[in-house]
Design an enzyme around this catalytic site. Structure first.
Site, PDB file in Angstrom:
ATOM      1  N   CYS A   1     -24.786  49.425   6.587  1.00  0.00           N
ATOM      2  CA  CYS A   1     -23.364  49.651   6.857  1.00  0.00           C
ATOM      3  C   CYS A   1     -22.705  48.387   7.424  1.00  0.00           C
ATOM      4  CB  CYS A   1     -23.194  50.862   7.764  1.00  0.00           C
ATOM      5  SG  CYS A   1     -21.538  51.583   7.695  1.00  0.00           S
TER       6      CYS A   1
ATOM      7  N   HIS B   1     -26.057  55.062   4.463  1.00  0.00           N
ATOM      8  CA  HIS B   1     -26.981  55.378   5.550  1.00  0.00           C
ATOM      9  C   HIS B   1     -28.268  56.017   5.033  1.00  0.00           C
ATOM     10  CE1 HIS B   1     -24.333  54.574   9.043  1.00  0.00           C
ATOM     11  NE2 HIS B   1     -23.390  54.791   8.149  1.00  0.00           N
TER      12      HIS B   1
ATOM     13  N   GLU C   1     -30.819  56.567   6.713  1.00  0.00           N
ATOM     14  CA  GLU C   1     -31.327  57.454   7.769  1.00  0.00           C
ATOM     15  C   GLU C   1     -30.582  58.781   7.812  1.00  0.00           C
ATOM     16  OE1 GLU C   1     -27.640  56.105   9.640  1.00  0.00           O
ATOM     17  OE2 GLU C   1     -29.111  55.203   8.304  1.00  0.00           O
TER      18      GLU C   1
END
Length: 359
Positions: A248, A333, A335
């Site tokens: 990001c 993202h 994650e």
């Protein structure tokens, strides 16, 4: 309790207040996720922003003690169509109303969030004031014209950790540069066996290299990537020294460190269903995203730095990879939290880079 959202173009949305009573100024953005409001509220990338949820019912599973992505919410306000006062979930410890009140975040419900989202899509994100309790509409219309507060380096400095901290383990040593890191980034690395040291955004390249890590992670974070020149300069000094993985804002800072340019998107990408194509495999992954800026693919000056992923909705750059250095990044993202786990494989790619570097 009456409440109001006033946009910088003079548009007024009336509703009912919940959470804290007061007045806050911020950038009004929207998120299309159907679940995950707790993670969204506590994502540091929303620092100085007023979050609009497009899904109409928010709060039905409450707030629990496990799904926070930072120590507190950094957003300025929360806009919903309807919030649930009586959540039902075995993990729920409190309501959204109670949580926002506790953290000083102003909320407004009863807003036509479809109309608000259409306005933001058509005209772009804009400044807004969210207010509840006693207020004067005319005064708010004047206040909302003030200069924006969500573009400078102070956003990253507000959300970064004050002191380094460590998640010990027996695997690869990773230094995570915290520009506003979600907890699940460190957690994901730790779950793969990595020994993770999270450091403040101002940490110098010399200090990082003195820790002798196997790899360096550049985290997500809020605001304009070009507004954090100290981070760009640090990353420049780290290039070629260790394997680097950017996420990001970290991806954008990496692009700037290589001489590329970034630009502000009209209304950004915020949600958990953005399709991204991996150009190396041709596969399309559904991704979790939260960003208002992007790397300009036409501005890449390093011939060995290539675009690795693209957004299937608008063609924007979603990933970069260097042909000779152990460096890569993605705009989204992997994650998740919230969102799908399609891109979890990227953490394993990072581990592979560190293994090759060790050899």
């Amino acid at each position: 309790m009456k409440a109001v959202l006033v946009l910088e173009d003079g548009t007024v949305y009336e509703g009912k207040g919940f959470g804290a009573v007061g007045e806050q100024f911020g950038e009004v953005v929207f998120n299309t996720g159907m679940t995950g409001y707790q993670e969204i509220l506590t994502d540091p990338s929303y620092c100085s922003q007023i979050i609009t949820m497009t899904y109409p019912l928010i709060g039905n599973y409450g707030i629990n003690d496990e799904d926070f992505e930072s120590i507190r919410p950094f957003c300025k306000g929360f806009v919903v169509r309807e919030f649930c006062e009586h959540p039902s979930n075995w993990r729920s410890g409190k309501t959204v109303n109670e949580y926002l009140k506790e953290k000083g975040i102003v909320g407004i419900s009863g807003v036509d969030t479809r109309a608000l989202t259409r306005r933001l899509r058509n005209h772009g994100t804009m400044g807004g004031i969210i207010a509840s309790g006693d207020f004067d509409i005319d005064e708010l219309k004047e206040k909302v014209k003030q200069p924006p507060t969500w573009t400078g380096p102070e956003l990253v400095l507000e959300v970064t950790t004050r002191e380094p901290y460590n998640l010990p383990n027996d695997g690869y040593k990773v230094v995570l540069m915290d520009f506003g890191a979600k907890k699940n980034i460190a957690r994901s690395l730790h779950n793969l066996g990595c020994d993770v040291t999270v450091v403040p955004a101002q940490t110098t390249a010399e200090e990082i290299l003195a820790m002798n890590p196997d790899g360096i992670m550049l985290s997500n974070g809020p605001g304009d990537p070009a507004a954090v020149p100290f981070a760009i300069e640090t990353v420049k000094k780290l290039l070629g020294e260790k394997p680097i993985f950017g996420i990001c804002l970290g991806h954008q800072i990496l692009g700037l460190a290589f001489g590329a340019k970034t630009y502000k998107l009209k209304f950004g990408h915020r949600g958990a269903n953005h399709p991204v194509k991996d150009l190396a495999t041709g596969k399309v992954h559904i991704t979790s995203q939260n960003h208002g800026y992007a790397v300009d693919g036409d501005s890449l000056t390093d011939k060995d730095l290539e675009v690795s992923h693209i957004n299937m909705n608008d063609g924007t750059v979603e990933g970069l990879r260097h042909k000779t250095m152990p460096v890569f990044s993605v705009q989204y993202h992997p994650e998740a939290a919230p969102g799908p786990w399609d891109s979890e494989y990227l953490f394993n790619q990072f581990l592979d880079l560190m293994e090759k570097w060790r050899r």
